[in-house]
Design a protein around this motif. Structure first.
Motif, mmCIF file in Angstrom:
data_model
loop_
_atom_site.group_PDB
_atom_site.id
_atom_site.type_symbol
_atom_site.label_atom_id
_atom_site.label_comp_id
_atom_site.label_asym_id
_atom_site.label_seq_id
_atom_site.Cartn_x
_atom_site.Cartn_y
_atom_site.Cartn_z
ATOM 1 N N ALA A 188 0.824 -1.221 0.000
ATOM 2 C CA ALA A 188 0.000 0.000 0.000
ATOM 3 C C ALA A 188 0.852 1.262 0.000
ATOM 4 O O ALA A 188 0.485 2.271 -0.590
ATOM 5 N N TYR A 189 2.013 1.207 0.674
ATOM 6 C CA TYR A 189 2.839 2.415 0.816
ATOM 7 C C TYR A 189 4.019 2.469 -0.159
ATOM 8 O O TYR A 189 4.865 3.352 -0.052
ATOM 9 N N ALA A 190 4.053 1.514 -1.117
ATOM 10 C CA ALA A 190 5.227 1.410 -2.005
ATOM 11 C C ALA A 190 5.515 2.701 -2.764
ATOM 12 O O ALA A 190 6.677 3.037 -3.015
ATOM 13 N N CYS A 256 -2.224 4.448 11.043
ATOM 14 C CA CYS A 256 -1.759 3.974 9.745
ATOM 15 C C CYS A 256 -2.913 3.255 9.033
ATOM 16 O O CYS A 256 -3.508 2.340 9.587
ATOM 17 N N LEU A 257 -3.186 3.712 7.806
ATOM 18 C CA LEU A 257 -4.321 3.193 7.041
ATOM 19 C C LEU A 257 -3.858 2.875 5.634
ATOM 20 O O LEU A 257 -3.116 3.655 5.034
ATOM 21 N N GLY A 258 -4.281 1.762 5.104
ATOM 22 C CA GLY A 258 -3.922 1.465 3.716
ATOM 23 C C GLY A 258 -4.848 0.455 3.080
ATOM 24 O O GLY A 258 -5.400 -0.425 3.751
ATOM 25 N N ARG A 264 -8.599 -0.336 -4.350
ATOM 26 C CA ARG A 264 -8.936 1.061 -4.007
ATOM 27 C C ARG A 264 -10.209 1.537 -4.699
ATOM 28 O O ARG A 264 -10.649 0.960 -5.681
ATOM 29 N N ARG A 265 -10.770 2.615 -4.152
ATOM 30 C CA ARG A 265 -11.958 3.304 -4.684
ATOM 31 C C ARG A 265 -13.179 2.376 -4.758
ATOM 32 O O ARG A 265 -13.935 2.389 -5.702
ATOM 33 N N ARG A 266 -13.307 1.528 -3.721
ATOM 34 C CA ARG A 266 -14.507 0.709 -3.609
ATOM 35 C C ARG A 266 -15.145 0.882 -2.230
ATOM 36 O O ARG A 266 -15.957 0.068 -1.817
ATOM 37 N N GLY A 267 -14.660 1.879 -1.489
ATOM 38 C CA GLY A 267 -15.257 2.144 -0.186
ATOM 39 C C GLY A 267 -14.626 1.375 0.962
ATOM 40 O O GLY A 267 -15.128 1.420 2.092
ATOM 41 N N LEU A 268 -13.484 0.702 0.689
ATOM 42 C CA LEU A 268 -12.897 -0.133 1.740
ATOM 43 C C LEU A 268 -12.353 0.698 2.909
ATOM 44 O O LEU A 268 -12.644 0.420 4.083
ATOM 45 N N ALA A 269 -11.564 1.743 2.586
ATOM 46 C CA ALA A 269 -11.001 2.567 3.666
ATOM 47 C C ALA A 269 -12.124 3.240 4.446
ATOM 48 O O ALA A 269 -12.084 3.302 5.687
ATOM 49 N N SER A 270 -13.160 3.717 3.757
ATOM 50 C CA SER A 270 -14.285 4.361 4.460
ATOM 51 C C SER A 270 -14.920 3.368 5.431
ATOM 52 O O SER A 270 -15.245 3.717 6.578
ATOM 53 N N LEU A 290 -5.536 12.086 13.634
ATOM 54 C CA LEU A 290 -4.673 11.408 12.660
ATOM 55 C C LEU A 290 -3.787 12.443 11.986
ATOM 56 O O LEU A 290 -4.057 13.640 12.035
ATOM 57 N N HIS A 291 -2.708 11.949 11.376
ATOM 58 C CA HIS A 291 -1.783 12.829 10.647
ATOM 59 C C HIS A 291 -1.858 12.466 9.177
ATOM 60 O O HIS A 291 -1.821 11.281 8.835
ATOM 61 N N VAL A 292 -1.951 13.470 8.332
ATOM 62 C CA VAL A 292 -2.053 13.176 6.897
ATOM 63 C C VAL A 292 -1.163 14.136 6.104
ATOM 64 O O VAL A 292 -1.047 15.323 6.466
ATOM 65 N N ASP A 295 -0.147 16.733 0.706
ATOM 66 C CA ASP A 295 -0.232 16.432 -0.727
ATOM 67 C C ASP A 295 -0.996 15.127 -0.996
ATOM 68 O O ASP A 295 -1.152 14.730 -2.138
ATOM 69 N N ASN A 296 -1.474 14.459 0.047
ATOM 70 C CA ASN A 296 -2.210 13.200 -0.126
ATOM 71 C C ASN A 296 -3.698 13.526 -0.281
ATOM 72 O O ASN A 296 -4.508 13.321 0.625
ATOM 73 N N GLU A 297 -4.021 14.078 -1.458
ATOM 74 C CA GLU A 297 -5.372 14.625 -1.659
ATOM 75 C C GLU A 297 -6.454 13.573 -1.470
ATOM 76 O O GLU A 297 -7.517 13.838 -0.923
ATOM 77 N N GLU A 298 -6.180 12.361 -1.939
ATOM 78 C CA GLU A 298 -7.136 11.261 -1.828
ATOM 79 C C GLU A 298 -7.522 11.034 -0.354
ATOM 80 O O GLU A 298 -8.692 10.984 0.010
ATOM 81 N N ALA A 299 -6.469 10.950 0.492
ATOM 82 C CA ALA A 299 -6.711 10.679 1.912
ATOM 83 C C ALA A 299 -7.379 11.881 2.589
ATOM 84 O O ALA A 299 -8.306 11.713 3.402
ATOM 85 N N LEU A 302 -11.018 11.888 1.784
ATOM 86 C CA LEU A 302 -11.667 10.775 2.493
ATOM 87 C C LEU A 302 -11.947 11.145 3.957
ATOM 88 O O LEU A 302 -13.069 11.011 4.452
ATOM 89 N N TYR A 303 -10.919 11.669 4.651
ATOM 90 C CA TYR A 303 -11.077 12.003 6.067
ATOM 91 C C TYR A 303 -12.077 13.138 6.253
ATOM 92 O O TYR A 303 -12.872 13.134 7.195
ATOM 93 N N THR A 304 -12.040 14.126 5.359
ATOM 94 C CA THR A 304 -12.952 15.265 5.485
ATOM 95 C C THR A 304 -14.384 14.779 5.316
ATOM 96 O O THR A 304 -15.288 15.167 6.072
#
Ligand SMILES: CC(C)(COP(=O)(O)OP(=O)(O)OC[C@H]1O[C@@H](n2cnc3c(N)ncnc32)[C@H](O)[C@@H]1OP(=O)(O)O)[C@@H](O)C(=O)NCCC(=O)NCCS
Length: 326
Positions: A188-190, A256-258, A264-270, A290-292, A295-299, A302-304
């Protein structure tokens, strides 16, 4: 103004450093180690020579500043050196610049001792609430690689129920999947240049082996029929955030979330966040942080969307090449 006494750190400084780091994290967090075990491990880190790689300042017997150079290993053609410059707010005027100069000097010695034929890349963190040090670093040639911001959420606000994708099971963290979770984490973090990519040895101290790790408020997403045989397709690690108890109300840190790229983009992280927040609330926690990366716009989106709000608190990660002629 009192005169500070400077000396190398000693293993017996652990309690005093925990106090200093705790106070600094309260006022201007940069993600310092706060647990005594973590600090003990830090001072005993292989390759760290306390006498030469650390410096503390005492004010009337109280440690008010800590500096450390750490060899973070050799990347492609470059030695990476981490500089730690932690100063109590009351001592910033006296200690920050002195520690900065000492860190640069010591880093240049370290490069000559360890990798004399390679250039070094210096890396450090600086809190958003310390503009003077930020300016000092910028003038010394450092540039900001990334800002990390702290977001917060009141757990008493309703937690949105997001179902996991069909066929996926969400379970609390289970030690039996530990090795597979490490593989999922590193996949996930590669693509994240500043992320920690742990190996088997350093993995426990990343999250799951920490004394503050909350397995019941952490989540694994399992897909039974993954073609590569690893059922872990997503993970969320939650820590007890003892340092930000507000009025005795315990807080948690979503650490830590991944989600593995193909899921991705199937609602798993949500779904994992919704699940963890409900578990935290049921366990009596009132606030999640949490810390984000800015530049991690996706995350950030999601958090917002899930009710996290910006606190304006955060820190920069800065780097600076140290040329071979230094
Ligand atoms: C950030 C990360 C965890 C998101 O994981 P994810 O499982 O893709 O997240 P979700 O699917 O819940 O949400 C992502 C987006 O997909 C959308 N989405 C959800 N279900 C969807 C569906 N069925 N179809 C299409 N889009 C969907 C969400 O609405 C969300 O869109 P948004 O941009 O409007 O917020 C993932 O990209 C990742 O692992 N990144 C690398 C590690 C990382 O950066 N972690 C965060 C560190 S703070």
């Amino acid at each position: 103004m009192t005169v500070l006494r400077w000396r190398p750190a000693a293993p017996t400084d652990v309690d005093a450093l925990a106090e200093l780091f705790g106070a600094c994290e309260q006022s201007d967090p940069v993600g310092l180690d706060l647990e005594l075990d973590q600090l003990r491990a830090r001072l005993a880190m292989p390759g760290l020579d306390l006498a030469r790689d650390t410096l503390v300042a005492e004010d009337a017997g109280r440690i008010v500043a800590y500096g450390e150079t750490a060899d973070m290993g050799t990347g492609p053609g470059v030695l990476r050196i981490r500089l730690t410059n932690v100063v109590d707010k009351s001592a910033r005027d006296q200690a920050t610049r002195r520690l900065h100069d000492w860190l640069i000097e010591r880093a240049s010695q370290l490069r000559k001792e360890r990798e004399p034929d390679l250039p070094a890349m210096l890396g450090t963190r600086c809190g958003a609430g310390d503009p003077e040090r930020l300016q000092l670093l910028t003038e010394a040639g450092f540039s900001v690689v990334r800002w990390k911001w702290t977001l917060v959420r009141d757990l008493n606000a309703p937690v949105p129920a997001t179902p996991a994708p069909a066929g996926i099971e969400l379970v609390p963290f289970d030690q039996r999947y530990d090795e597979q979770t490490l593989l999922a984490h590193n996949e996930a973090y590669a693509d994240d240049q500043t992320a920690m990519i742990p190996d088997g040895e350093s993995w426990p101290s990343h999250a799951t082996g920490l004394p503050t790790f909350l397995p019941d408020a952490s989540v694994l997403a399992l897909a039974p029929d993954e073609p590569d045989g690893n059922p872990v397709i997503g993970f969320l690690f939650t820590l007890d955030h003892v340092d930000v108890d507000v009025d005795g109300r315990p807080a948690v840190l979503l650490h830590c979330l991944g989600t593995r790229p193909s899921w991705r983009r199937r609602g798993l992280a949500s779904a994992m966040i919704g699940n963890a927040l409900s578990a935290c609330r049921a366990a009596g926690h009132h606030r999640a942080e949490l810390h984000v990366g800015g530049d991690n716009e996706e995350a950030v989106r999601l958090y917002t969307r899930l009710g996290f709000a910006d606190t304006g608190r955060g820190h920069a990660i800065l780097t600076c090449p140290l040329p071979t002629d230094r």
